[in-house]
Design a protein around this motif. Structure first.
Motif, mmCIF file in Angstrom:
data_model
loop_
_atom_site.group_PDB
_atom_site.id
_atom_site.type_symbol
_atom_site.label_atom_id
_atom_site.label_comp_id
_atom_site.label_asym_id
_atom_site.label_seq_id
_atom_site.Cartn_x
_atom_site.Cartn_y
_atom_site.Cartn_z
ATOM 1 N N ILE A 9 14.500 -12.231 23.115
ATOM 2 C CA ILE A 9 13.354 -11.766 23.881
ATOM 3 C C ILE A 9 13.498 -10.279 24.174
ATOM 4 O O ILE A 9 14.536 -9.830 24.660
ATOM 5 C CB ILE A 9 13.249 -12.542 25.216
ATOM 6 N N SER A 10 12.463 -9.517 23.901
ATOM 7 C CA SER A 10 12.492 -8.082 24.172
ATOM 8 C C SER A 10 12.063 -7.810 25.617
ATOM 9 O O SER A 10 11.519 -8.682 26.300
ATOM 10 C CB SER A 10 11.557 -7.341 23.217
ATOM 11 N N GLU A 12 9.678 -5.937 26.556
ATOM 12 C CA GLU A 12 8.217 -6.030 26.608
ATOM 13 C C GLU A 12 7.764 -7.477 26.746
ATOM 14 O O GLU A 12 6.822 -7.788 27.495
ATOM 15 C CB GLU A 12 7.624 -5.409 25.339
ATOM 16 N N GLU A 13 8.434 -8.374 26.053
ATOM 17 C CA GLU A 13 8.085 -9.798 26.127
ATOM 18 C C GLU A 13 8.472 -10.391 27.481
ATOM 19 O O GLU A 13 7.791 -11.290 27.984
ATOM 20 C CB GLU A 13 8.769 -10.546 24.987
ATOM 21 N N VAL A 14 9.525 -9.886 28.075
ATOM 22 C CA VAL A 14 9.902 -10.316 29.419
ATOM 23 C C VAL A 14 8.785 -9.974 30.404
ATOM 24 O O VAL A 14 8.420 -10.784 31.269
ATOM 25 C CB VAL A 14 11.235 -9.670 29.865
ATOM 26 N N GLU A 15 8.238 -8.767 30.288
ATOM 27 C CA GLU A 15 7.131 -8.361 31.151
ATOM 28 C C GLU A 15 5.912 -9.253 30.926
ATOM 29 O O GLU A 15 5.185 -9.584 31.869
ATOM 30 C CB GLU A 15 6.764 -6.898 30.896
ATOM 31 N N LYS A 16 5.705 -9.655 29.671
ATOM 32 C CA LYS A 16 4.597 -10.568 29.377
ATOM 33 C C LYS A 16 4.809 -11.921 30.056
ATOM 34 O O LYS A 16 3.855 -12.554 30.494
ATOM 35 C CB LYS A 16 4.470 -10.757 27.864
ATOM 36 N N LEU A 17 6.058 -12.339 30.113
ATOM 37 C CA LEU A 17 6.367 -13.608 30.791
ATOM 38 C C LEU A 17 6.083 -13.514 32.288
ATOM 39 O O LEU A 17 5.564 -14.460 32.889
ATOM 40 C CB LEU A 17 7.829 -13.992 30.553
ATOM 41 N N TYR A 18 6.401 -12.383 32.872
ATOM 42 C CA TYR A 18 6.088 -12.183 34.298
ATOM 43 C C TYR A 18 4.581 -12.222 34.516
ATOM 44 O O TYR A 18 4.090 -12.862 35.464
ATOM 45 C CB TYR A 18 6.660 -10.846 34.793
ATOM 46 N N ASP A 19 3.848 -11.552 33.652
ATOM 47 C CA ASP A 19 2.382 -11.568 33.753
ATOM 48 C C ASP A 19 1.850 -12.986 33.558
ATOM 49 O O ASP A 19 0.883 -13.390 34.219
ATOM 50 C CB ASP A 19 1.767 -10.632 32.708
ATOM 51 N N HIS A 38 13.892 -19.247 32.588
ATOM 52 C CA HIS A 38 13.777 -20.551 31.917
ATOM 53 C C HIS A 38 12.951 -20.438 30.630
ATOM 54 O O HIS A 38 13.358 -20.941 29.573
ATOM 55 C CB HIS A 38 13.121 -21.560 32.855
ATOM 56 N N LEU A 39 11.805 -19.759 30.720
ATOM 57 C CA LEU A 39 10.927 -19.621 29.555
ATOM 58 C C LEU A 39 11.593 -18.805 28.458
ATOM 59 O O LEU A 39 11.489 -19.147 27.266
ATOM 60 C CB LEU A 39 9.611 -18.964 29.973
ATOM 61 N N ALA A 40 12.268 -17.737 28.855
ATOM 62 C CA ALA A 40 12.927 -16.877 27.859
ATOM 63 C C ALA A 40 13.998 -17.657 27.104
ATOM 64 O O ALA A 40 14.088 -17.573 25.868
ATOM 65 C CB ALA A 40 13.540 -15.656 28.550
ATOM 66 N N ASN A 41 14.801 -18.414 27.820
ATOM 67 C CA ASN A 41 15.851 -19.214 27.169
ATOM 68 C C ASN A 41 15.245 -20.269 26.252
ATOM 69 O O ASN A 41 15.755 -20.520 25.147
ATOM 70 C CB ASN A 41 16.738 -19.883 28.225
ATOM 71 N N ALA A 42 14.170 -20.904 26.719
ATOM 72 C CA ALA A 42 13.527 -21.950 25.919
ATOM 73 C C ALA A 42 12.929 -21.372 24.634
ATOM 74 O O ALA A 42 13.024 -21.981 23.561
ATOM 75 C CB ALA A 42 12.443 -22.636 26.743
#
Length: 236
Positions: A9-10, A12-19, A38-42
């Motif tokens: 996960i980059s 930028e993608e982490v920020e997308k997960l927060y959004d 949790h989502l990033a690991n999955a």
């Protein structure tokens, strides 16, 4: 990308997960952190099996596992867990006032109220109870105002803190038992009645002190230990 290279996960993608968590009604930052982790690991696990799967498709597949209500169930469970944890901490501090050496302070406060009723006026008990209630309300609103300013400044809400504030905001409910006890005895301020009323007032005062002072500092330490971001955001 090489076949044996594992996708990660980059930022930028982490920020997308927060959004994504915000769009699905998760407003508490501490809970967002847990869900994003949790989502990033999955997603990364999915990529080990399906490396060609896009980020959005992997996220959709993982989110479906939460059911039709999405994150709602997770939020409710987390709130119940924090409430249980909070009550355990509160009860732990409360019990300390009935063990040596603090029990001596508790007994001294009860004796002080009894003597005040005997040598000043029975209405002293009511004045003390009302004073504690008013002081607690003022303290609660001051803390709540400080918290709202911090939320506005940082853009972060913390579930643990709001759990505490919800409990701190019901101080007036604990004034009801005193009124009930007072109505039982009415104007018959016997020695037994004086001790019962004094004990009720001291217990009320101890509860307010623990919930509005002790637990607040405990919450900050707990958040600092659990979420390093909390200390950083508090300083900014």
């Amino acid at each position: 990308m090489k076949d044996d290279e594992i996708k990660k996960i980059s930022d930028e993608e982490v920020e997308k997960l927060y959004d994504f968590t915000k769009k699905h009604f998760v407003y508490y930052y501490d809970l967002q952190v847990e869900l994003v982790d949790h989502l990033a690991n999955a997603i990364e696990e999915k990529w080990t099996e399906q490396p060609q799967l896009s980020f959005d498709d992997a996220l959709k597949a993982e989110f479906k596992k939460f059911g039709i209500f999405g994150f709602t169930g997770i939020v409710e469970k987390r709130q119940l867990a924090l409430q249980k944890k909070y009550n355990k901490i509160l009860w732990g501090y409360f019990k300390e006032f009935f063990k040596l050496p603090k029990i001596m302070l508790t007994l001294a406060l009860i004796l002080f109220v009894v003597k005040a009723m005997q040598y000043i006026h029975p209405i002293t008990a009511g004045v003390l109870a009302l004073a504690i209630l008013l002081f607690s309300i003022v303290r609660f609103f001051v803390l709540n105002r400080q918290y709202n300013k911090k939320v506005k400044k940082t853009g972060r809400r913390w579930m643990l803190e709001e759990t505490i504030f919800r409990c701190g905001g019901i101080s007036f409910i604990f004034f009801i038992p005193y009124n009930f006890i007072q109505s039982l005895f009415k104007d018959e301020y016997t020695v037994t009645a004086q001790w019962i009323m004094a004990t009720a007032i001291v217990l009320f005062a101890l509860y307010e002190y623990i919930i509005l002072y002790v637990i607040i500092s405990k919450a900050e330490r707990l958040l600092n230990e659990t979420y390093p971001e909390y200390a950083v955001l508090k300083q900014n």
